[in-house]
Design a protein around this motif. Sequence first.
Motif, PDB file in Angstrom:
ATOM      1  N   GLY A 252       0.790  -1.225   0.000  1.00 11.71           N
ATOM      2  CA  GLY A 252       0.000   0.000   0.000  1.00 11.71           C
ATOM      3  C   GLY A 252       0.817   1.267   0.000  1.00 11.71           C
ATOM      4  N   ASP A 253       2.143   1.167  -0.163  1.00 12.06           N
ATOM      5  CA  ASP A 253       3.004   2.346  -0.236  1.00 12.06           C
ATOM      6  C   ASP A 253       3.049   2.796  -1.695  1.00 12.06           C
ATOM      7  N   LEU A 254       2.038   3.579  -2.088  1.00 14.03           N
ATOM      8  CA  LEU A 254       1.850   3.907  -3.498  1.00 14.03           C
ATOM      9  C   LEU A 254       2.986   4.753  -4.052  1.00 14.03           C
ATOM     10  N   ARG A 255       3.466   5.696  -3.312  1.00 17.08           N
ATOM     11  CA  ARG A 255       4.517   6.592  -3.823  1.00 17.08           C
ATOM     12  C   ARG A 255       5.829   5.843  -4.030  1.00 17.08           C
ATOM     13  N   GLU A 256       6.207   5.000  -3.067  1.00 21.73           N
ATOM     14  CA  GLU A 256       7.425   4.208  -3.241  1.00 21.73           C
ATOM     15  C   GLU A 256       7.279   3.258  -4.430  1.00 21.73           C
TER      16      GLU A 256
ATOM     17  N   ASN B 188       8.894   3.882 -12.048  1.00 23.26           N
ATOM     18  CA  ASN B 188       9.546   4.882 -12.914  1.00 23.26           C
ATOM     19  C   ASN B 188      11.033   4.588 -13.071  1.00 23.26           C
ATOM     20  N   GLN B 189      11.659   4.166 -11.980  1.00 24.49           N
ATOM     21  CA  GLN B 189      13.081   3.829 -12.071  1.00 24.49           C
ATOM     22  C   GLN B 189      13.295   2.611 -12.978  1.00 24.49           C
ATOM     23  N   PHE B 190      12.365   1.654 -12.887  1.00 23.88           N
ATOM     24  CA  PHE B 190      12.435   0.485 -13.765  1.00 23.88           C
ATOM     25  C   PHE B 190      12.313   0.894 -15.230  1.00 23.88           C
ATOM     26  N   ILE B 191      11.354   1.777 -15.518  1.00 24.04           N
ATOM     27  CA  ILE B 191      11.151   2.231 -16.899  1.00 24.04           C
ATOM     28  C   ILE B 191      12.386   2.970 -17.410  1.00 24.04           C
ATOM     29  N   ASN B 192      12.949   3.815 -16.559  1.00 24.82           N
ATOM     30  CA  ASN B 192      14.084   4.641 -16.985  1.00 24.82           C
ATOM     31  C   ASN B 192      15.374   3.828 -17.170  1.00 24.82           C
ATOM     32  N   THR B 193      15.497   2.720 -16.449  1.00 23.40           N
ATOM     33  CA  THR B 193      16.731   1.927 -16.523  1.00 23.40           C
ATOM     34  C   THR B 193      16.588   0.701 -17.422  1.00 23.40           C
ATOM     35  N   SER B 194      15.377   0.504 -17.969  1.00 24.61           N
ATOM     36  CA  SER B 194      15.170  -0.665 -18.833  1.00 24.61           C
ATOM     37  C   SER B 194      15.967  -0.515 -20.125  1.00 24.61           C
TER      38      SER B 194
ATOM     39  N   ARG C  63       3.473  -2.952 -18.738  1.00 27.12           N
ATOM     40  CA  ARG C  63       2.728  -3.062 -17.483  1.00 27.12           C
ATOM     41  C   ARG C  63       3.201  -2.037 -16.451  1.00 27.12           C
ATOM     42  N   ALA C  64       4.483  -1.726 -16.478  1.00 22.41           N
ATOM     43  CA  ALA C  64       5.001  -0.697 -15.561  1.00 22.41           C
ATOM     44  C   ALA C  64       4.378   0.655 -15.878  1.00 22.41           C
ATOM     45  N   HIS C  65       4.275   0.991 -17.184  1.00 21.50           N
ATOM     46  CA  HIS C  65       3.636   2.252 -17.566  1.00 21.50           C
ATOM     47  C   HIS C  65       2.177   2.285 -17.094  1.00 21.50           C
ATOM     48  N   SER C  66       1.485   1.173 -17.297  1.00 21.54           N
ATOM     49  CA  SER C  66       0.079   1.114 -16.853  1.00 21.54           C
ATOM     50  C   SER C  66      -0.015   1.264 -15.340  1.00 21.54           C
ATOM     51  N   ALA C  67       0.923   0.617 -14.644  1.00 24.36           N
ATOM     52  CA  ALA C  67       0.918   0.709 -13.180  1.00 24.36           C
ATOM     53  C   ALA C  67       1.173   2.138 -12.712  1.00 24.36           C
TER      54      ALA C  67
ATOM     55  N   ARG D 249      -0.735   6.873 -10.177  1.00 23.18           N
ATOM     56  CA  ARG D 249      -0.870   8.329 -10.173  1.00 23.18           C
ATOM     57  C   ARG D 249      -2.319   8.729  -9.866  1.00 23.18           C
ATOM     58  N   LEU D 250      -3.267   8.022 -10.475  1.00 25.52           N
ATOM     59  CA  LEU D 250      -4.687   8.311 -10.205  1.00 25.52           C
ATOM     60  C   LEU D 250      -5.032   8.036  -8.740  1.00 25.52           C
ATOM     61  N   LEU D 251      -4.510   6.914  -8.241  1.00 26.22           N
ATOM     62  CA  LEU D 251      -4.792   6.582  -6.838  1.00 26.22           C
ATOM     63  C   LEU D 251      -4.178   7.610  -5.883  1.00 26.22           C
ATOM     64  N   ILE D 252      -2.944   8.028  -6.208  1.00 29.62           N
ATOM     65  CA  ILE D 252      -2.283   9.029  -5.356  1.00 29.62           C
ATOM     66  C   ILE D 252      -3.032  10.350  -5.409  1.00 29.62           C
ATOM     67  N   ASP D 253      -3.454  10.755  -6.639  1.00 28.34           N
ATOM     68  CA  ASP D 253      -4.235  11.995  -6.749  1.00 28.34           C
ATOM     69  C   ASP D 253      -5.524  11.906  -5.933  1.00 28.34           C
TER      70      ASP D 253
END
Length: 274
Positions: free
Chosen positions: A74-78, A84-90, A101-105, A110-114
């Motif tokens: 449930g730690d949405l921000r982490e 994002n780090q996974f996407i950037n380092t892939s 799936r990472a992009h979708s997640a 982001r919607l849940l955090i908002d």
Amino acid sequence: MKWVCLLSMVLLLTPPPAHAQRGAKGQAALVKEGERLYNARKYREAAETLKKAYEAAPDARILYNIARAYEQVGDLRESMNAYNQFINTSGGDTDPLLVKRAHSAVERLRLLIDKEEQQQVAVEAERKRLQDEAEAARKQAEAEQEAARRAEESSQRQRQAELQRAQAAYQRNRIAAFALGGVSVASVGTGILFGLQARSARKDFDAATRLEDKESAADSTRGKALVADISFGVGLAAAIGAIILYPKEGPPSQGEVRMTVAPRGLGAGMEVSF
């Protein structure tokens, strides 16, 4: 989604390529421990263990598993940071399906955090509203207490003034009663004196042999008898007035209400004390 995480962990346990950095052996052990913790639903511990595995030998797939573990706890921000780090380092060898799936997640998180932030704003606004209402109620209560205190002080001053007036009236009635008593005694004494003189003049009238002496004695008798009657009348009226005015009880004290009545023309009053 769980099988994706487990699949990526399995992939991490395969023998590393020849160009892998030192620490791959330790990384594999940490990944296996992270898998065990994840399966035991100890998601935060799993994420912390996988972080150590990534530090031992960076691999983008570990970041994906870290993101999944944080999402489960449930730690949405982490979780979003790890995605994002996974996407950037892939790189080119990263499974495109995991990247997708990472992009979708990320979008979902982001919607849940908002939504969570909006709820927090609403909760904070409600908390502020309740706090303001409580503060307003407190101030109103303090104002009411202050008003009640002032009203009580005013009432006490009024009661004290009424008590002082009642005590002053009590003293005035006592003084007036004593004064009338004195007038009564003096008037009765005067009446007795002139009554005796009238009796003596009557004896002179009876003993007189001449007309002139009798007329003189008769005038003296009538005058002195009239003064005696007036004195007795004044003395009786003064005695009655003294009896009426003299307080039948002691001086007024707190909590008493007392009526005092005087003859017509002398006044009437109420003694009140609280």
